[in-house]
Design an enzyme around this catalytic site. Sequence first.
Site, PDB file in Angstrom:
ATOM      1  N   ASP A 250      42.036  45.757  46.254  1.00 14.12           N
ATOM      2  CA  ASP A 250      42.698  44.501  45.873  1.00 14.12           C
ATOM      3  C   ASP A 250      44.218  44.610  45.832  1.00 14.12           C
ATOM      4  O   ASP A 250      44.860  44.274  44.829  1.00 14.12           O
ATOM      5  CB  ASP A 250      42.201  44.022  44.496  1.00 14.12           C
ATOM      6  CG  ASP A 250      40.789  43.465  44.558  1.00 14.12           C
ATOM      7  OD1 ASP A 250      40.275  43.236  45.661  1.00 14.12           O
ATOM      8  OD2 ASP A 250      40.197  43.258  43.478  1.00 14.12           O
TER       9      ASP A 250
ATOM     10  N   HIS B 132      38.127  33.557  35.369  1.00 11.18           N
ATOM     11  CA  HIS B 132      36.751  33.670  34.895  1.00 11.18           C
ATOM     12  C   HIS B 132      36.771  33.211  33.436  1.00 11.18           C
ATOM     13  O   HIS B 132      37.743  33.472  32.721  1.00 11.18           O
ATOM     14  CB  HIS B 132      36.260  35.115  34.862  1.00 11.18           C
ATOM     15  CG  HIS B 132      36.219  35.828  36.175  1.00 11.18           C
ATOM     16  ND1 HIS B 132      37.285  36.505  36.691  1.00 11.18           N
ATOM     17  CD2 HIS B 132      35.198  36.010  37.056  1.00 11.18           C
ATOM     18  CE1 HIS B 132      36.942  37.065  37.836  1.00 11.18           C
ATOM     19  NE2 HIS B 132      35.687  36.772  38.086  1.00 11.18           N
TER      20      HIS B 132
ATOM     21  N   ASP C  49      37.951  35.932  31.146  1.00 15.17           N
ATOM     22  CA  ASP C  49      39.358  36.409  31.201  1.00 15.17           C
ATOM     23  C   ASP C  49      40.202  35.638  30.213  1.00 15.17           C
ATOM     24  O   ASP C  49      41.097  36.184  29.590  1.00 15.17           O
ATOM     25  CB  ASP C  49      40.060  36.138  32.544  1.00 15.17           C
ATOM     26  CG  ASP C  49      39.274  36.534  33.739  1.00 15.17           C
ATOM     27  OD1 ASP C  49      38.555  37.521  33.652  1.00 15.17           O
ATOM     28  OD2 ASP C  49      39.412  35.840  34.772  1.00 15.17           O
TER      29      ASP C  49
ATOM     30  N   GLU D 150      37.427  36.721  51.118  1.00 17.41           N
ATOM     31  CA  GLU D 150      38.423  37.673  50.603  1.00 17.41           C
ATOM     32  C   GLU D 150      38.643  38.782  51.620  1.00 17.41           C
ATOM     33  O   GLU D 150      37.685  39.375  52.116  1.00 17.41           O
ATOM     34  CB  GLU D 150      37.938  38.242  49.264  1.00 17.41           C
ATOM     35  CG  GLU D 150      38.881  39.302  48.706  1.00 17.41           C
ATOM     36  CD  GLU D 150      38.594  39.647  47.254  1.00 17.41           C
ATOM     37  OE1 GLU D 150      38.234  38.743  46.467  1.00 17.41           O
ATOM     38  OE2 GLU D 150      38.737  40.831  46.903  1.00 17.41           O
TER      39      GLU D 150
ATOM     40  N   GLU E  72      31.572  33.432  47.355  1.00 13.72           N
ATOM     41  CA  GLU E  72      32.499  34.479  47.810  1.00 13.72           C
ATOM     42  C   GLU E  72      31.717  35.696  48.287  1.00 13.72           C
ATOM     43  O   GLU E  72      31.119  36.414  47.489  1.00 13.72           O
ATOM     44  CB  GLU E  72      33.430  34.855  46.658  1.00 13.72           C
ATOM     45  CG  GLU E  72      34.446  35.915  47.036  1.00 13.72           C
ATOM     46  CD  GLU E  72      35.453  36.188  45.928  1.00 13.72           C
ATOM     47  OE1 GLU E  72      35.836  35.251  45.196  1.00 13.72           O
ATOM     48  OE2 GLU E  72      35.853  37.353  45.793  1.00 13.72           O
TER      49      GLU E  72
HETATM   50  C1  XLS Z   1      35.449  40.805  42.987  1.00 15.86           C
HETATM   51  C2  XLS Z   1      35.732  39.415  43.310  1.00 15.86           C
HETATM   52  C3  XLS Z   1      36.048  38.559  42.113  1.00 15.86           C
HETATM   53  C4  XLS Z   1      35.925  37.112  42.465  1.00 15.86           C
HETATM   54  C5  XLS Z   1      35.767  36.215  41.295  1.00 15.86           C
HETATM   55  O1  XLS Z   1      35.469  41.691  43.827  1.00 15.86           O
HETATM   56  O2  XLS Z   1      36.751  39.362  44.255  1.00 15.86           O
HETATM   57  O3  XLS Z   1      37.300  38.875  41.612  1.00 15.86           O
HETATM   58  O4  XLS Z   1      37.007  36.681  43.220  1.00 15.86           O
HETATM   59  O5  XLS Z   1      34.665  36.513  40.541  1.00 15.86           O
HETATM   60 NI    NI Z   2      37.764  37.648  44.885  1.00 19.93          NI
HETATM   61 NI    NI Z   3      37.385  41.590  45.375  1.00 21.58          NI
END
Ligand code: XLS
Ligand code: NI
Ligand code: NI
Length: 436
Positions: free
Chosen positions: A308, A100, A103, A267, A231
């Site tokens: 995660d 990002h 970051d 994801e 996403e």
């Molecule tokens: C948050 C998301 C984030 C995206 C990018 O839950 O997974 O990390 O991958 O903004």
């Molecule tokens: Ni993500």
């Molecule tokens: Ni996530």
Amino acid sequence: MAAFPDVDKIVYEGPQSKNPLAYRWYNEDEVIEGKTMKEHLRFSVVYWHTFRGTGSDPFGAATMVRPWDDGSNSVENACKRVRVTFEFLEKLGAPFYAFHDRDVAPEGKTVAESNKNLDAVVKVLKEEQERTGIKLLWGTANLFSNPRFMHGAATSPNADAFAFAAAQVKKCLEVTKELGGVNYVFWGGREGYQTLYNTNMKRELDHLGRFLHMAVDYAKEIGFTGQFLIEPKPKEPTKHQYDSDAAACLNFLRSYDLLDSFKLNLETNHATLAGHEMMHELEYAGMQGALGSIDANTGDLLLGWDTDQFPTNIYLTAQCMLSILKYGGLAPGGVNFDAKVRRESFEPVDLFHAHVGGMDAFARGLKIAAAIREENELDHFIHHRYRSWDEGIGAEIESGKADFKTLEAYALKKGEISPNESGRQEMLENIINHYI
Ligand code: XLS
Ligand code: NI
Ligand code: NI
């Protein structure tokens, strides 16, 4: 000075190796189905968790020990962190990374200051990319941390928030292009709502459609040719995220005439939060030509939020790779570890253990999936299961020849349907176990 003086380049040692900092399955040059593992998997490390994650949670302060980081928000510290990141990527042997905007570089007090900070860090990122050959899988703008986005960015009731988000994405597209990024991701962040008592959903979605059209137009204008990705995620931070799953995203893209410009970045933990298996999301996107990239991680069903975690379950990785191979691979997308070490795993070396495990789990999943595909038992079973559609009444329905009247006549004449057959789920689960 090296940030990881005790870690050498991680190499492939094969399944017999007992060395925890060696690959037992990921052999980047090994050819499977005509491509190397490196080409199939396109591993990517995320900047936010791996180099900005602190280990803090609502109950406690940061735990991570990161000796190279002075903890300040200075540009100098940010640039130092870039060198460390690339030492890590090189030693790991990961060909890609993702970030990002916020970051990699500290946000300033004004848009101009933020852009200037970003430019300074991008210069170092570019140097390190050129030095190592490591590439940017995708860039994305953080449109959720700054309090100005508390009600959303493109879907905020405050038009200024939309304008500031647009300025941020404009800049992030420019730097992603500058760094040769091969994709650009939009994760909705706070694009969603908590209650309809204060929300005009239709107007918010119209604004999101407008925002994404502006992004497509600007990418064209500056000649950014990377793939745009959305996403999906169903909840957290808002109760109702607009991009809740693959189906919702595709419906949104189709409604706003954006389908040609976007694919999906799926994801695993988001799929499970949406009540789906990852394989469902991969299939759903794949069958519509919208499978772009994956954020590889895993959740914990006993916890129930976006934990995660690094993926280590080879049933999961084999399922992912089955779908990915079926739809011809991910490129220009990749397997991006949007995953973080537990706050109790606070030492720098834990970052290596985590990624080595994830990469090995995916390499093994790839080998298992390729073996399953070679024998083709599942495909044969599925093909056979649908054979009533290959001729006779099934073929007439599929080709559009039949209608309700001809089908009624068919049913009247036939009396009862041909006998159903077993779905054989348990047998098929046992067959999969032969390959694991
Ligand atoms: C948050 C998301 C984030 C995206 C990018 O839950 O997974 O990390 O991958 O903004
Ligand atoms: Ni993500
Ligand atoms: Ni996530």
